[in-house]
Design an enzyme around this catalytic site. Sequence first.
Site, PDB file in Angstrom:
ATOM      1  N   ASN A   9       0.873  -1.176   0.000  1.00 37.38           N
ATOM      2  CA  ASN A   9       0.000   0.000   0.000  1.00 37.38           C
ATOM      3  C   ASN A   9       0.912   1.228   0.000  1.00 37.38           C
ATOM      4  O   ASN A   9       1.437   1.611   1.042  1.00 37.38           O
ATOM      5  CB  ASN A   9      -0.885  -0.043   1.257  1.00 37.38           C
ATOM      6  CG  ASN A   9      -1.717   1.217   1.413  1.00 37.38           C
ATOM      7  OD1 ASN A   9      -1.817   2.032   0.486  1.00 37.38           O
ATOM      8  ND2 ASN A   9      -2.314   1.384   2.590  1.00 37.38           N
ATOM      9  N   TRP A  10       1.093   1.798  -1.188  1.00 36.48           N
ATOM     10  CA  TRP A  10       2.035   2.924  -1.294  1.00 36.48           C
ATOM     11  C   TRP A  10       1.465   4.201  -0.693  1.00 36.48           C
ATOM     12  O   TRP A  10       2.173   5.193  -0.566  1.00 36.48           O
ATOM     13  CB  TRP A  10       2.406   3.157  -2.763  1.00 36.48           C
ATOM     14  CG  TRP A  10       3.251   2.085  -3.373  1.00 36.48           C
ATOM     15  CD1 TRP A  10       3.689   0.935  -2.769  1.00 36.48           C
ATOM     16  CD2 TRP A  10       3.769   2.055  -4.712  1.00 36.48           C
ATOM     17  NE1 TRP A  10       4.437   0.195  -3.662  1.00 36.48           N
ATOM     18  CE2 TRP A  10       4.507   0.863  -4.854  1.00 36.48           C
ATOM     19  CE3 TRP A  10       3.680   2.923  -5.797  1.00 36.48           C
ATOM     20  CZ2 TRP A  10       5.152   0.514  -6.042  1.00 36.48           C
ATOM     21  CZ3 TRP A  10       4.318   2.583  -6.989  1.00 36.48           C
ATOM     22  CH2 TRP A  10       5.049   1.380  -7.102  1.00 36.48           C
ATOM     23  N   LYS A  11       0.176   4.205  -0.395  1.00 34.49           N
ATOM     24  CA  LYS A  11      -0.486   5.412   0.140  1.00 34.49           C
ATOM     25  C   LYS A  11      -0.233   6.585  -0.805  1.00 34.49           C
ATOM     26  O   LYS A  11      -0.155   6.403  -2.011  1.00 34.49           O
ATOM     27  CB  LYS A  11      -0.037   5.677   1.579  1.00 34.49           C
ATOM     28  CG  LYS A  11      -0.203   4.422   2.466  1.00 34.49           C
ATOM     29  CD  LYS A  11      -0.071   4.689   3.923  1.00 34.49           C
ATOM     30  CE  LYS A  11      -0.290   3.386   4.703  1.00 34.49           C
ATOM     31  NZ  LYS A  11      -0.185   3.555   6.135  1.00 34.49           N
ATOM     32  N   HIS A  95      -9.656   1.353   4.881  1.00 34.64           N
ATOM     33  CA  HIS A  95      -8.390   1.591   5.587  1.00 34.64           C
ATOM     34  C   HIS A  95      -8.616   2.599   6.711  1.00 34.64           C
ATOM     35  O   HIS A  95      -9.382   3.548   6.557  1.00 34.64           O
ATOM     36  CB  HIS A  95      -7.331   2.103   4.606  1.00 34.64           C
ATOM     37  CG  HIS A  95      -5.957   2.108   5.202  1.00 34.64           C
ATOM     38  ND1 HIS A  95      -5.538   3.096   6.065  1.00 34.64           N
ATOM     39  CD2 HIS A  95      -4.940   1.229   5.096  1.00 34.64           C
ATOM     40  CE1 HIS A  95      -4.312   2.810   6.457  1.00 34.64           C
ATOM     41  NE2 HIS A  95      -3.921   1.691   5.882  1.00 34.64           N
ATOM     42  N   GLU A  97      -6.939   4.992   7.768  1.00 31.71           N
ATOM     43  CA  GLU A  97      -6.652   6.402   7.430  1.00 31.71           C
ATOM     44  C   GLU A  97      -7.850   7.030   6.739  1.00 31.71           C
ATOM     45  O   GLU A  97      -8.138   8.217   6.931  1.00 31.71           O
ATOM     46  CB  GLU A  97      -5.386   6.485   6.557  1.00 31.71           C
ATOM     47  CG  GLU A  97      -4.134   6.274   7.397  1.00 31.71           C
ATOM     48  CD  GLU A  97      -2.929   5.751   6.632  1.00 31.71           C
ATOM     49  OE1 GLU A  97      -2.949   5.755   5.385  1.00 31.71           O
ATOM     50  OE2 GLU A  97      -1.965   5.324   7.294  1.00 31.71           O
ATOM     51  N   GLU A 167      -5.566  -4.588  10.865  1.00 31.10           N
ATOM     52  CA  GLU A 167      -4.578  -3.518  11.000  1.00 31.10           C
ATOM     53  C   GLU A 167      -4.875  -2.693  12.260  1.00 31.10           C
ATOM     54  O   GLU A 167      -5.659  -1.749  12.205  1.00 31.10           O
ATOM     55  CB  GLU A 167      -4.644  -2.588   9.780  1.00 31.10           C
ATOM     56  CG  GLU A 167      -4.259  -3.242   8.489  1.00 31.10           C
ATOM     57  CD  GLU A 167      -3.646  -2.234   7.529  1.00 31.10           C
ATOM     58  OE1 GLU A 167      -2.524  -2.466   7.073  1.00 31.10           O
ATOM     59  OE2 GLU A 167      -4.289  -1.196   7.256  1.00 31.10           O
ATOM     60  N   GLY A 173       2.243   2.669  10.835  1.00 33.05           N
ATOM     61  CA  GLY A 173       3.193   3.769  10.678  1.00 33.05           C
ATOM     62  C   GLY A 173       3.901   4.174  11.962  1.00 33.05           C
ATOM     63  O   GLY A 173       4.547   5.212  12.018  1.00 33.05           O
ATOM     64  N   SER A 213       3.225  -1.681  10.557  1.00 31.69           N
ATOM     65  CA  SER A 213       4.666  -1.718  10.816  1.00 31.69           C
ATOM     66  C   SER A 213       5.311  -3.065  10.476  1.00 31.69           C
ATOM     67  O   SER A 213       6.234  -3.506  11.164  1.00 31.69           O
ATOM     68  CB  SER A 213       4.973  -1.311  12.266  1.00 31.69           C
ATOM     69  OG  SER A 213       4.579   0.039  12.494  1.00 31.69           O
ATOM     70  N   GLY A 234       2.707  -0.813   4.395  1.00 30.80           N
ATOM     71  CA  GLY A 234       2.769   0.584   3.991  1.00 30.80           C
ATOM     72  C   GLY A 234       4.208   1.020   3.785  1.00 30.80           C
ATOM     73  O   GLY A 234       4.823   0.765   2.739  1.00 30.80           O
ATOM     74  N   GLY A 235       4.779   1.668   4.795  1.00 27.40           N
ATOM     75  CA  GLY A 235       6.103   2.281   4.688  1.00 27.40           C
ATOM     76  C   GLY A 235       7.169   1.373   4.084  1.00 27.40           C
ATOM     77  O   GLY A 235       7.943   1.806   3.219  1.00 27.40           O
TER      78      GLY A 235
HETATM   79  P1  PGA Z   1       2.656   0.659   7.711  1.00 25.58           P
HETATM   80  O1  PGA Z   1       1.173   0.817   7.108  1.00 25.58           O
HETATM   81  O2  PGA Z   1       3.216  -0.607   7.150  1.00 25.58           O
HETATM   82  O3  PGA Z   1       3.404   1.882   7.237  1.00 25.58           O
HETATM   83  O4  PGA Z   1       2.511   0.601   9.197  1.00 25.58           O
HETATM   84  C1  PGA Z   1       0.335  -0.287   6.928  1.00 25.58           C
HETATM   85  C2  PGA Z   1      -0.970   0.140   6.332  1.00 25.58           C
HETATM   86  O5  PGA Z   1      -1.465   1.212   6.696  1.00 25.58           O
HETATM   87  O6  PGA Z   1      -1.548  -0.564   5.484  1.00 25.58           O
END
Ligand code: PGA
Length: 260
Positions: A9-11, A95, A97, A167, A173, A213, A234-235
Amino acid sequence: MRTPLCIANWKMHGTLAEARPLATGVRDGLRRVKDIEVVLCPPFTALAAVAEVLAGSPLKLGAQNCHAEASGAHTGEIAPPMLSELGCGYVIVGHSERRREMGETDELINRKVHSVLAHGMIAVLCVGETAEERRQGLTFTTVEGQLRAGLADVAPEGIAGTVLAYEPVWAIGTGVNATPSQAAEVHGYLRGLLSELTSKDTAATIRILYGGSVKAENADALAAEAEIDGALVGGASLNAQGFVNLVKKTARAGVAVRGT
Ligand code: PGA
């Protein structure tokens, strides 16, 4: 048996200048990987470019969100048929976010799940508790509510066409992942709910990913849990080599735990 799955997930990261080399690096690094499925979810603006990079490779394309309607007067929105036309097989829905920043409700998320499935794509439904909910002992109540509402009125065959992602909001994050056993406990609970909503056999085929994470350093310990079928990342998906290592470790741990 469930094939492990890693979703990047590149966001809101990835101009075309960044997305092309990142996708190319992941594609080339995973040329010989087996026993795992990999999906890249770049921003909407990079979907077509990443589709070109991935063409002819086993890697798949996904989107991070969509509108619930197939078309209409919804300025700035992206409809499911636009995504399937670009070759998306997966859409992340719900998600945290988006729940938090865009005020997405369980009801809206449920409409999106229906729409994604109706357009022949796989919905990746995200659920997870906040730190405060965990402190108050509300983890199971929260994820159960999100799961039941997100899948409301979805037929068992539709539920079979979804992927769940657990999640925990406090792990996203932050660098603080849920421990493998914390995650496995919630995954087991979610699978029990899926059994109720479908059947034990169908629930046994549905992938439940952990997200929050995940990085190359902890991916194998997480995937070593029989209930954890891969990761939503994500990251750590923004660095090609790091993500390639993470996927390889997840694949190896998956083979070890499933004994195939
Ligand atoms: P993260 O994000 O790996 O940066 O913690 C995961 C996500 O939000 O899907």
